[in-house]
Scaffold this motif. Structure first.
Motif, PDB file in Angstrom:
ATOM      1  N   ASN A  43      11.171  -6.022   9.050  1.00 31.16           N
ATOM      2  CA  ASN A  43      11.972  -5.020   8.081  1.00 31.16           C
ATOM      3  C   ASN A  43      11.881  -4.188   7.624  1.00 31.16           C
ATOM      4  OD1 ASN A  43      13.535  -6.050   5.224  1.00 31.16           O
ATOM      5  ND2 ASN A  43      10.959  -5.490   4.450  1.00 31.16           N
ATOM      6  N   HIS A  44      10.216  -3.568   7.956  1.00 34.34           N
ATOM      7  CA  HIS A  44       9.444  -1.956   7.304  1.00 34.34           C
ATOM      8  C   HIS A  44       8.614  -2.028   9.292  1.00 34.34           C
ATOM      9  CE1 HIS A  44       5.970  -2.437   6.386  1.00 34.34           C
ATOM     10  NE2 HIS A  44       5.829  -1.194   6.330  1.00 34.34           N
ATOM     11  N   ASP A  45       8.522  -0.996   9.722  1.00 39.19           N
ATOM     12  CA  ASP A  45       7.870  -0.690  11.426  1.00 39.19           C
ATOM     13  C   ASP A  45       7.313  -0.734  10.958  1.00 39.19           C
ATOM     14  OD1 ASP A  45       7.525   0.027  13.759  1.00 39.19           O
ATOM     15  OD2 ASP A  45       7.647   2.280  13.380  1.00 39.19           O
ATOM     16  N   ASP A  57      11.379   2.537   7.954  1.00 35.43           N
ATOM     17  CA  ASP A  57      10.291   2.932   8.611  1.00 35.43           C
ATOM     18  C   ASP A  57       9.338   2.768   8.194  1.00 35.43           C
ATOM     19  OD1 ASP A  57      10.047   4.887   7.103  1.00 35.43           O
ATOM     20  OD2 ASP A  57      11.117   6.070   7.568  1.00 35.43           O
ATOM     21  N   SER A  58       8.225   2.948   8.877  1.00 37.07           N
ATOM     22  CA  SER A  58       7.011   2.815   8.986  1.00 37.07           C
ATOM     23  C   SER A  58       5.979   3.356   7.478  1.00 37.07           C
ATOM     24  CB  SER A  58       5.957   2.133   9.652  1.00 37.07           C
ATOM     25  OG  SER A  58       5.417   3.883   9.970  1.00 37.07           O
ATOM     26  N   ALA A  59       6.296   4.598   7.553  1.00 37.84           N
ATOM     27  CA  ALA A  59       5.578   5.499   6.390  1.00 37.84           C
ATOM     28  C   ALA A  59       5.866   5.284   5.255  1.00 37.84           C
ATOM     29  CB  ALA A  59       5.833   6.478   6.563  1.00 37.84           C
ATOM     30  N   THR A  91       2.224  -8.722   6.806  1.00 38.70           N
ATOM     31  CA  THR A  91       2.271  -7.065   7.722  1.00 38.70           C
ATOM     32  C   THR A  91       1.133  -6.534   7.111  1.00 38.70           C
ATOM     33  OG1 THR A  91       4.612  -6.503   6.058  1.00 38.70           O
ATOM     34  CG2 THR A  91       4.288  -7.349   8.493  1.00 38.70           C
ATOM     35  N   ASP A  92       0.975  -5.550   6.178  1.00 36.84           N
ATOM     36  CA  ASP A  92       0.686  -5.063   5.429  1.00 36.84           C
ATOM     37  C   ASP A  92      -0.851  -5.392   3.927  1.00 36.84           C
ATOM     38  OD1 ASP A  92       1.979  -3.380   6.913  1.00 36.84           O
ATOM     39  OD2 ASP A  92       3.282  -2.643   5.299  1.00 36.84           O
ATOM     40  N   ALA A  93      -0.283  -6.358   3.767  1.00 37.85           N
ATOM     41  CA  ALA A  93      -1.809  -7.131   2.718  1.00 37.85           C
ATOM     42  C   ALA A  93      -1.813  -8.849   3.075  1.00 37.85           C
ATOM     43  CB  ALA A  93      -1.637  -7.053   1.618  1.00 37.85           C
ATOM     44  N   VAL A 137       0.854  -1.251   0.139  1.00 41.23           N
ATOM     45  CA  VAL A 137      -0.113  -0.135  -0.308  1.00 41.23           C
ATOM     46  C   VAL A 137       1.049   1.412   0.265  1.00 41.23           C
ATOM     47  CG1 VAL A 137      -0.316   0.348   2.380  1.00 41.23           C
ATOM     48  CG2 VAL A 137      -2.157   1.097   0.998  1.00 41.23           C
ATOM     49  N   HIS A 138       2.294   1.153   0.595  1.00 42.52           N
ATOM     50  CA  HIS A 138       2.858   2.492   0.662  1.00 42.52           C
ATOM     51  C   HIS A 138       3.453   2.943  -0.697  1.00 42.52           C
ATOM     52  CE1 HIS A 138       3.079   2.100   4.484  1.00 42.52           C
ATOM     53  NE2 HIS A 138       3.339   0.528   4.892  1.00 42.52           N
ATOM     54  N   THR A 139       3.620   1.793  -1.631  1.00 42.75           N
ATOM     55  CA  THR A 139       3.993   2.330  -2.809  1.00 42.75           C
ATOM     56  C   THR A 139       2.923   1.529  -3.652  1.00 42.75           C
ATOM     57  OG1 THR A 139       5.003  -0.014  -3.416  1.00 42.75           O
ATOM     58  CG2 THR A 139       6.580   1.477  -2.440  1.00 42.75           C
ATOM     59  N   PRO A 152       0.127   4.209  10.772  1.00 45.87           N
ATOM     60  CA  PRO A 152      -0.688   3.563  10.584  1.00 45.87           C
ATOM     61  C   PRO A 152      -1.490   2.348  10.540  1.00 45.87           C
ATOM     62  CG  PRO A 152       0.535   3.630   8.522  1.00 45.87           C
ATOM     63  CD  PRO A 152       1.230   4.169   9.184  1.00 45.87           C
ATOM     64  N   HIS A 153      -0.418   1.196  10.560  1.00 45.88           N
ATOM     65  CA  HIS A 153      -0.446  -0.231  10.946  1.00 45.88           C
ATOM     66  C   HIS A 153      -1.216  -0.418  12.311  1.00 45.88           C
ATOM     67  CE1 HIS A 153       3.258   0.795   8.773  1.00 45.88           C
ATOM     68  NE2 HIS A 153       2.958  -0.288   7.797  1.00 45.88           N
ATOM     69  N   VAL A 154      -2.507  -0.491  12.615  1.00 43.67           N
ATOM     70  CA  VAL A 154      -3.166  -0.438  12.924  1.00 43.67           C
ATOM     71  C   VAL A 154      -3.557  -1.495  13.194  1.00 43.67           C
ATOM     72  CG1 VAL A 154      -3.532   1.771  13.695  1.00 43.67           C
ATOM     73  CG2 VAL A 154      -5.236   0.731  12.301  1.00 43.67           C
TER      74      VAL A 154
HETATM   75 ZN   LIG Z   1       3.821  -0.950   6.379  1.00 40.58          ZN
END
Ligand SMILES: [Zn+2]
Length: 304
Positions: free
Chosen positions: A196-198, A217-219, A274-276, A60-62, A130-132
């Protein structure tokens, strides 16, 4: 007389056709990522026409929106997003699509004190993390928010949404309790994570782990590779704290984390989701399965 019947027929058609059309027309809902999509699916089932912008195993970040995403938004009735800056591309995309959808940031009004992002374990700047979704207690609040929105926008089906919501909330409650029980097998000294990332700040906060550091970092995960100095600092910290293992992630190439594990001489754990979500058939094809898989992986790597 003929004219009378003709007028009557046309009047009836004018009255019924829109009603039938409206009744069969589902709410068009767009979820920004696969995790939000799964929450909507659990609450709405097939009552809504659901699409997702950033699918399984995607970052989602990229994310770079395509013209098709523009079309999806322009036709949407509701857009569910996480907020807290996760979908940093959304304002621009939404404006370009001229969408008239209701935008709902699920964290808004639910998470009152967001964490700030960390880099290498130190406070980086004032951006919010944002990783709530790694705190299941927060997800319960977000699912309630999502459910309220659907009931308001589609009152005819409110009872079904409510029934589905109650069933899903019970499963989430059970998941949260299970995590607390499962992680209790890890000693206090071993409750340390390097990723790997926050992305696991909220997990650490809720389930009492220490986030020792992250390579990115997470952003932003598209940032250039960490500098040699940053890596050296993180390695020194890993050695000092006695961290057991570092965790890679499903959304990214694990080159940096692999070399980190090698240089710090610790184990590289299997990738966490983590994000997906993962793809269909993977151990993380739903949100609940994803969290269970992550926790099982963490427990098996860190329990002594
Ligand atoms: Zn992330």
């Amino acid at each position: 007389m003929k004219t009378f019947w003709f007028v009557l027929l046309i009047s009836l058609l004018c009255f019924f056709v829109p009603v039938v059309a409206r009744a069969s027309e589902k709410l068009k809902v767009v979820a920004t990522n696969s995790i939000v999509e799964d929450w909507v699916r659990n609450v709405a089932g097939d009552l809504v026409d659901l699409t997702v912008l950033v699918g399984p195993n995607s970052d989602v970040h990229t994310f770079e929106p395509t013209p098709l995403d523009n079309v999806l938004l322009s036709k949407a009735d509701i857009v569910f997003e996480i907020g807290l800056g996760l979908e940093h591309w959304m304002d621009k995309l939404f404006a370009a699509s001229q969408s008239r959808a209701k935008r709902v940031a699920l964290t808004s009004g639910v998470i009152e004190q967001p964490l700030t992002i960390l880099r290498l374990g130190r406070e980086h700047h004032q951006d919010m993390d944002p990783h709530v979704w790694h705190n299941v207690h927060y997800v319960i609040g977000m699912v309630k928010r999502l459910s309220r929105t659907l009931k308001n926008q589609d009152p005819a089906n409110a009872q079904i949404y409510e029934k589905n919501t109650q069933m899903y909330l019970a499963q989430l409650q059970e998941l949260d309790s299970w995590i607390l029980r499962a992680t209790s097998q890890i000693s206090k000294a071993q409750r340390q994570l390097v990723t790997n990332h926050d992305s696991l700040g909220y997990f650490c906060e809720r389930y009492q782990f220490v986030l020792v550091g992250a390579a990115f970092d997470s952003a932003t995960t598209e940032a250039e590779d960490p500098s040699a100095r940053d890596m050296a600092q993180l390695i020194a910290k890993i050695k000092k704290t006695g961290v057991h293992a570092v965790f890679a992630e499903n959304i990214q190439n694990s080159k940096v984390i692999t070399s980190l594990a090698k240089e710090a001489n610790i184990e590289l754990a299997p990738s966490l989701y983590t994000d997906a979500l993962g793809s269909k058939g993977s151990p993380a094809e739903t949100y609940i399965k994803m969290i269970r898989y992550n926790v099982q992986t963490i427990v098996s790597m860190l329990k002594t």
